[in-house]
Design a protein around this motif. Structure first.
Motif, PDB file in Angstrom:
ATOM      1  N   ALA A  66      -5.323   1.678   5.521  1.00 30.45           N
ATOM      2  CA  ALA A  66      -5.835   0.722   4.539  1.00 30.45           C
ATOM      3  C   ALA A  66      -6.859   1.436   3.664  1.00 30.45           C
ATOM      4  O   ALA A  66      -7.673   2.223   4.147  1.00 30.45           O
ATOM      5  CB  ALA A  66      -6.464  -0.474   5.242  1.00 30.45           C
ATOM      6  N   HIS A  67      -6.779   1.144   2.382  1.00 31.70           N
ATOM      7  CA  HIS A  67      -7.697   1.743   1.421  1.00 31.70           C
ATOM      8  C   HIS A  67      -7.815   0.838   0.210  1.00 31.70           C
ATOM      9  O   HIS A  67      -7.068  -0.140   0.072  1.00 31.70           O
ATOM     10  CB  HIS A  67      -7.247   3.159   1.030  1.00 31.70           C
ATOM     11  CG  HIS A  67      -5.876   3.212   0.423  1.00 31.70           C
ATOM     12  ND1 HIS A  67      -4.709   3.127   1.165  1.00 31.70           N
ATOM     13  CD2 HIS A  67      -5.485   3.326  -0.869  1.00 31.70           C
ATOM     14  CE1 HIS A  67      -3.667   3.207   0.364  1.00 31.70           C
ATOM     15  NE2 HIS A  67      -4.103   3.322  -0.884  1.00 31.70           N
ATOM     16  N   VAL A  68      -8.749   1.167  -0.675  1.00 34.03           N
ATOM     17  CA  VAL A  68      -8.994   0.355  -1.865  1.00 34.03           C
ATOM     18  C   VAL A  68      -9.356   1.283  -3.022  1.00 34.03           C
ATOM     19  O   VAL A  68      -9.937   2.352  -2.817  1.00 34.03           O
ATOM     20  CB  VAL A  68     -10.099  -0.697  -1.583  1.00 34.03           C
ATOM     21  CG1 VAL A  68     -11.439  -0.053  -1.328  1.00 34.03           C
ATOM     22  CG2 VAL A  68     -10.195  -1.718  -2.681  1.00 34.03           C
ATOM     23  N   HIS A  69      -8.976   0.871  -4.244  1.00 35.18           N
ATOM     24  CA  HIS A  69      -9.308   1.606  -5.462  1.00 35.18           C
ATOM     25  C   HIS A  69     -10.213   0.731  -6.324  1.00 35.18           C
ATOM     26  O   HIS A  69      -9.916  -0.452  -6.518  1.00 35.18           O
ATOM     27  CB  HIS A  69      -8.057   1.938  -6.279  1.00 35.18           C
ATOM     28  CG  HIS A  69      -6.967   2.590  -5.505  1.00 35.18           C
ATOM     29  ND1 HIS A  69      -7.020   3.902  -5.132  1.00 35.18           N
ATOM     30  CD2 HIS A  69      -5.805   2.094  -5.031  1.00 35.18           C
ATOM     31  CE1 HIS A  69      -5.918   4.196  -4.454  1.00 35.18           C
ATOM     32  NE2 HIS A  69      -5.160   3.118  -4.384  1.00 35.18           N
ATOM     33  N   ALA A  70     -11.257   1.285  -6.869  1.00 38.20           N
ATOM     34  CA  ALA A  70     -12.139   0.527  -7.757  1.00 38.20           C
ATOM     35  C   ALA A  70     -11.501   0.336  -9.134  1.00 38.20           C
ATOM     36  O   ALA A  70     -11.699  -0.682  -9.773  1.00 38.20           O
ATOM     37  CB  ALA A  70     -13.483   1.230  -7.898  1.00 38.20           C
ATOM     38  N   ARG A  71     -10.724   1.341  -9.599  1.00 40.69           N
ATOM     39  CA  ARG A  71     -10.170   1.303 -10.955  1.00 40.69           C
ATOM     40  C   ARG A  71      -8.649   1.209 -11.023  1.00 40.69           C
ATOM     41  O   ARG A  71      -8.103   0.666 -11.970  1.00 40.69           O
ATOM     42  CB  ARG A  71     -10.598   2.551 -11.725  1.00 40.69           C
ATOM     43  CG  ARG A  71     -12.085   2.683 -11.934  1.00 40.69           C
ATOM     44  CD  ARG A  71     -12.463   3.980 -12.641  1.00 40.69           C
ATOM     45  NE  ARG A  71     -11.904   5.200 -12.049  1.00 40.69           N
ATOM     46  CZ  ARG A  71     -12.436   5.845 -11.016  1.00 40.69           C
ATOM     47  NH1 ARG A  71     -13.528   5.408 -10.443  1.00 40.69           N
ATOM     48  NH2 ARG A  71     -11.888   6.940 -10.550  1.00 40.69           N
ATOM     49  N   SER A  72      -7.941   1.746 -10.065  1.00 40.15           N
ATOM     50  CA  SER A  72      -6.479   1.845 -10.147  1.00 40.15           C
ATOM     51  C   SER A  72      -5.779   0.540  -9.806  1.00 40.15           C
ATOM     52  O   SER A  72      -6.233  -0.217  -8.953  1.00 40.15           O
ATOM     53  CB  SER A  72      -5.968   2.923  -9.180  1.00 40.15           C
ATOM     54  OG  SER A  72      -6.438   4.188  -9.559  1.00 40.15           O
ATOM     55  N   GLU A  73      -4.649   0.326 -10.470  1.00 40.26           N
ATOM     56  CA  GLU A  73      -3.734  -0.765 -10.149  1.00 40.26           C
ATOM     57  C   GLU A  73      -2.432  -0.129  -9.691  1.00 40.26           C
ATOM     58  O   GLU A  73      -2.008   0.894 -10.243  1.00 40.26           O
ATOM     59  CB  GLU A  73      -3.493  -1.633 -11.381  1.00 40.26           C
ATOM     60  CG  GLU A  73      -2.543  -2.789 -11.113  1.00 40.26           C
ATOM     61  CD  GLU A  73      -2.465  -3.738 -12.285  1.00 40.26           C
ATOM     62  OE1 GLU A  73      -3.425  -4.495 -12.492  1.00 40.26           O
ATOM     63  OE2 GLU A  73      -1.435  -3.689 -12.982  1.00 40.26           O
ATOM     64  N   GLU A  74      -1.783  -0.725  -8.681  1.00 43.75           N
ATOM     65  CA  GLU A  74      -0.564  -0.143  -8.136  1.00 43.75           C
ATOM     66  C   GLU A  74       0.529  -1.188  -7.979  1.00 43.75           C
ATOM     67  O   GLU A  74       0.244  -2.376  -7.835  1.00 43.75           O
ATOM     68  CB  GLU A  74      -0.841   0.509  -6.775  1.00 43.75           C
ATOM     69  CG  GLU A  74      -1.828   1.646  -6.869  1.00 43.75           C
ATOM     70  CD  GLU A  74      -2.152   2.275  -5.532  1.00 43.75           C
ATOM     71  OE1 GLU A  74      -2.455   3.461  -5.522  1.00 43.75           O
ATOM     72  OE2 GLU A  74      -2.097   1.572  -4.491  1.00 43.75           O
ATOM     73  N   LEU A  75       1.768  -0.702  -7.999  1.00 47.81           N
ATOM     74  CA  LEU A  75       2.939  -1.522  -7.749  1.00 47.81           C
ATOM     75  C   LEU A  75       3.835  -0.760  -6.788  1.00 47.81           C
ATOM     76  O   LEU A  75       4.066   0.439  -6.976  1.00 47.81           O
ATOM     77  CB  LEU A  75       3.683  -1.803  -9.055  1.00 47.81           C
ATOM     78  CG  LEU A  75       4.964  -2.611  -8.913  1.00 47.81           C
ATOM     79  CD1 LEU A  75       5.075  -3.608 -10.045  1.00 47.81           C
ATOM     80  CD2 LEU A  75       6.199  -1.731  -8.850  1.00 47.81           C
ATOM     81  N   PHE A  76       4.313  -1.446  -5.756  1.00 53.46           N
ATOM     82  CA  PHE A  76       5.234  -0.869  -4.777  1.00 53.46           C
ATOM     83  C   PHE A  76       6.504  -1.708  -4.774  1.00 53.46           C
ATOM     84  O   PHE A  76       6.433  -2.941  -4.769  1.00 53.46           O
ATOM     85  CB  PHE A  76       4.632  -0.897  -3.371  1.00 53.46           C
ATOM     86  CG  PHE A  76       3.339  -0.158  -3.246  1.00 53.46           C
ATOM     87  CD1 PHE A  76       3.320   1.195  -2.936  1.00 53.46           C
ATOM     88  CD2 PHE A  76       2.127  -0.805  -3.436  1.00 53.46           C
ATOM     89  CE1 PHE A  76       2.120   1.878  -2.817  1.00 53.46           C
ATOM     90  CE2 PHE A  76       0.929  -0.133  -3.315  1.00 53.46           C
ATOM     91  CZ  PHE A  76       0.919   1.216  -3.007  1.00 53.46           C
ATOM     92  N   TYR A  77       7.665  -1.052  -4.758  1.00 53.47           N
ATOM     93  CA  TYR A  77       8.957  -1.733  -4.696  1.00 53.47           C
ATOM     94  C   TYR A  77       9.769  -1.033  -3.622  1.00 53.47           C
ATOM     95  O   TYR A  77      10.101   0.153  -3.758  1.00 53.47           O
ATOM     96  CB  TYR A  77       9.659  -1.651  -6.059  1.00 53.47           C
ATOM     97  CG  TYR A  77      10.986  -2.381  -6.112  1.00 53.47           C
ATOM     98  CD1 TYR A  77      11.046  -3.710  -6.524  1.00 53.47           C
ATOM     99  CD2 TYR A  77      12.172  -1.747  -5.766  1.00 53.47           C
ATOM    100  CE1 TYR A  77      12.254  -4.384  -6.581  1.00 53.47           C
ATOM    101  CE2 TYR A  77      13.380  -2.407  -5.817  1.00 53.47           C
ATOM    102  CZ  TYR A  77      13.420  -3.729  -6.227  1.00 53.47           C
ATOM    103  OH  TYR A  77      14.622  -4.404  -6.276  1.00 53.47           O
ATOM    104  N   VAL A  78      10.088  -1.737  -2.547  1.00 52.72           N
ATOM    105  CA  VAL A  78      10.843  -1.140  -1.438  1.00 52.72           C
ATOM    106  C   VAL A  78      12.307  -1.020  -1.857  1.00 52.72           C
ATOM    107  O   VAL A  78      12.938  -2.008  -2.240  1.00 52.72           O
ATOM    108  CB  VAL A  78      10.703  -1.971  -0.145  1.00 52.72           C
ATOM    109  CG1 VAL A  78      11.511  -1.334   0.983  1.00 52.72           C
ATOM    110  CG2 VAL A  78       9.235  -2.109   0.252  1.00 52.72           C
ATOM    111  N   LEU A  79      12.831   0.203  -1.790  1.00 53.59           N
ATOM    112  CA  LEU A  79      14.216   0.470  -2.162  1.00 53.59           C
ATOM    113  C   LEU A  79      15.142   0.458  -0.948  1.00 53.59           C
ATOM    114  O   LEU A  79      16.220  -0.138  -1.000  1.00 53.59           O
ATOM    115  CB  LEU A  79      14.315   1.830  -2.870  1.00 53.59           C
ATOM    116  CG  LEU A  79      13.540   1.963  -4.172  1.00 53.59           C
ATOM    117  CD1 LEU A  79      13.451   3.427  -4.597  1.00 53.59           C
ATOM    118  CD2 LEU A  79      14.197   1.122  -5.257  1.00 53.59           C
ATOM    119  N   ASP A  80      14.753   1.160   0.106  1.00 53.21           N
ATOM    120  CA  ASP A  80      15.563   1.277   1.328  1.00 53.21           C
ATOM    121  C   ASP A  80      14.656   1.264   2.533  1.00 53.21           C
ATOM    122  O   ASP A  80      13.522   1.763   2.473  1.00 53.21           O
ATOM    123  CB  ASP A  80      16.346   2.615   1.355  1.00 53.21           C
ATOM    124  CG  ASP A  80      17.359   2.745   0.254  1.00 53.21           C
ATOM    125  OD1 ASP A  80      18.179   1.817   0.096  1.00 53.21           O
ATOM    126  OD2 ASP A  80      17.346   3.780  -0.433  1.00 53.21           O
TER     127      ASP A  80
END
Length: 189
Positions: A66-80
């Motif tokens: 577990a972690h956190v970013h002060a500035r970054s935004e992320e997107l995860f999409y599970v493929l397989d």
């Protein structure tokens, strides 16, 4: 005084030449590999002002922690495959295993299969782990570029050094790239 901007011309006509996008075919891109992770760069800061995009193979036993970013935004999409995923602020941030976390509204980490999308705004704790016996694959997008590009290059070098991961080097690396680590990164092959 009026300025005049010259545009490239199409071969036969007065219209400007069309802009060209980036096309990265399946199986292409720059790939970095270590025993704990495989990352293929699909779109970098050289091609986008908005985000970097990657295809990531997550081996069995890998837990990003577990972690956190002060500035970054992320997107995860599970493929397989299947990943256990978290994207919420827990009632209590414990430093052991994030699988026990629960949000104030009762949310818990989920098993995410193909087609699952997770969006993580700045300041939101998040994690993913492959607790199955088979590799999982996901599309990952991080904004702004190129922080995650540089982070992956340096992380793969640390993980590929042999032996157990150097947690001190990983902690220093994460601090430089807007990553506050809340629980440990683990890779149990």
């Amino acid at each position: 005084m009026t300025s005049h901007v010259q545009h490239p011309r199409a071969a036969e006509g007065d219209r400007p030449a069309p802009a060209e996008g980036l096309l990265v075919p399946a199986g292409h891109g720059r790939t970095l590999r270590a025993a704990a992770q495989e990352v293929t760069f699909k779109v970098t800061g050289a091609h986008s002002r908005v985000s970097s995009s990657f295809e990531v193979v997550v081996p069995p036993g890998f837990d990003v922690g577990a972690h956190v970013h002060a500035r970054s935004e992320e997107l995860f999409y599970v493929l397989d495959g299947e990943l256990e995923m978290l994207a919420f602020e827990p009632r209590v941030r414990t430093d052991g295993d994030w699988r026990d976390w629960e949000s104030p509204s009762g949310r818990r980490p989920v098993r995410a299969g193909p087609g699952t999308v997770v969006v993580v705004p700045p300041g939101c704790p998040h994690a993913f782990a492959n607790r199955t016996g088979k590799p999982a694959r996901m599309f990952f997008q991080a904004s702004p570029p190129p922080d995650h590009e540089r982070y992956f290059e340096e992380l793969i070098a640390i993980l590929d050094a042999g032996g157990p991961p150097d947690h001190g080097a990983i902690a220093e690396l994460r601090a430089r790239y807007d990553i506050e680590q809340l629980t440990p990164l683990r890779h149990e092959a």
